[in-house]
Design a protein around this motif. Structure first.
Motif, PDB file in Angstrom:
ATOM      1  N   ARG A 206      -2.318  -6.387   1.562  1.00 49.38           N
ATOM      2  CA  ARG A 206      -1.746  -5.530   0.069  1.00 49.38           C
ATOM      3  C   ARG A 206      -0.763  -4.398   0.440  1.00 49.38           C
ATOM      4  N   SER A 207      -1.485  -4.052   1.264  1.00 47.89           N
ATOM      5  CA  SER A 207      -1.287  -1.937   1.977  1.00 47.89           C
ATOM      6  C   SER A 207      -0.407  -2.114   3.471  1.00 47.89           C
ATOM      7  N   THR A 226       1.802 -12.581  -2.519  1.00 46.37           N
ATOM      8  CA  THR A 226       1.675 -12.079  -3.406  1.00 46.37           C
ATOM      9  C   THR A 226       2.191 -10.390  -3.467  1.00 46.37           C
ATOM     10  N   ALA A 227       1.457 -10.112  -2.563  1.00 47.16           N
ATOM     11  CA  ALA A 227       2.104  -8.242  -2.682  1.00 47.16           C
ATOM     12  C   ALA A 227       3.325  -7.948  -2.931  1.00 47.16           C
ATOM     13  N   SER A 232       2.963  -5.071  -5.772  1.00 42.14           N
ATOM     14  CA  SER A 232       2.298  -4.440  -5.684  1.00 42.14           C
ATOM     15  C   SER A 232       1.374  -3.627  -4.366  1.00 42.14           C
ATOM     16  N   PHE A 233       2.225  -4.137  -3.246  1.00 40.78           N
ATOM     17  CA  PHE A 233       2.108  -3.537  -1.660  1.00 40.78           C
ATOM     18  C   PHE A 233       2.220  -2.007  -1.736  1.00 40.78           C
TER      19      PHE A 233
END
Ligand code: 1GP
Length: 236
Positions: A206-207, A226-227, A232-233
């Motif tokens: 996610r990051s 997903t991210a 939301s990344f």
């Protein structure tokens, strides 16, 4: 035309890292494909399309929508043989080697042959290994198999090497979509040391830091779904 696999091999041999953006046709709004493609990182190399329970029609429509606005090659990442569409460029031909369910070791593969045999899709034989991502994953639910615990590093790397010995061209370490815990760096680096074929890692990233950690540990390709889907990344 250069095949996708030879591009992957060439990048891996130069130590260049690749990024795949995963689109799940079940959740994707095809009318927003253009906006989605604009906000994803511009260094992405491939689009993966697939999901555990998407229908054939959903998959085809999503591939078409993405093709309209992007020149990136599209690789199918099918949850079932029904998701195969010739509109894509290639397919991860997955065998779920972490599990012991014959349906996902060879059953689905045989069922996909009538669609694949004359399709022109590039077939990428892939050893698919589900590791525990800290919550039940869709792969686990649909395949009715157990993931391998992240502490079982030897078993994971032996499974990966068994995949290579069986003739797979890629290994995919999967923590499951939306995983709480991505595949750990120690696992990635052990598998990378053990195999000679390119390594894909995905699930729960996610990051930018997690992405970099997977690359540094030895992932040749990272998959993020997903991210990017929910924007939301962090770190781009
Ligand atoms: C799932 O590895 C992919 O099959 C990507 O997972 O959706 O958590 O990024 P995420």
């Amino acid at each position: 035309m250069t095949s996708i696999y030879s591009e992957i091999l060439a990048s891996a041999s130069r130590g260049e890292k690749l990024l795949c953006v995963l689109v799940d046709p079940e959740k994707f709004d095809n009318t927003k494909a253009e906006a989605f493609l604009k906000r994803m990182p511009q260094n992405a190399n491939y689009l993966l399309v697939g999901g555990s329970t998407a229908t054939a029609q959903q998959t085809e429509q999503t591939v078409e929508a993405l093709k309209k606005h992007s020149k990136l090659p599209i690789i199918l990442f099918p949850g079932s043989h029904e998701q195969i569409t010739e509109e894509a460029d290639a397919i991860l031909f997955l065998s779920l080697l972490s599990g012991r369910n014959p349906e996902y070791l060879i059953g689905q593969q045989i069922k996909s042959v009538p669609k694949l045999q004359f399709s022109g899709l590039e077939i990428l034989p892939t050893a698919y290994i589900l590791v525990d991502g800290g919550k039940e994953s869709a792969v686990q639910r649909v395949s009715q198999t157990e993931p391998i615990g992240q502490s079982k590093v030897n078993l994971i790397s032996e499974t990966a090497l068994a995949g290579e010995f069986s003739g797979k061209n890629l290994v995919y370490l999967e923590a499951g979509s939306g995983a709480k815990i991505p595949v750990g760096a120690a696992i990635i680096s052990e598998v990378k040391k053990t195999i000679t074929i390119p390594l894909i890692v995905g699930g729960g990233i996610r990051s930018k830091e997690q992405l970099q950690e997977a690359y540094t540990a030895g992932a040749d390709i990272v998959v993020i779904g997903t991210a990017f889907e929910d924007a939301s990344f962090t770190g781009i």
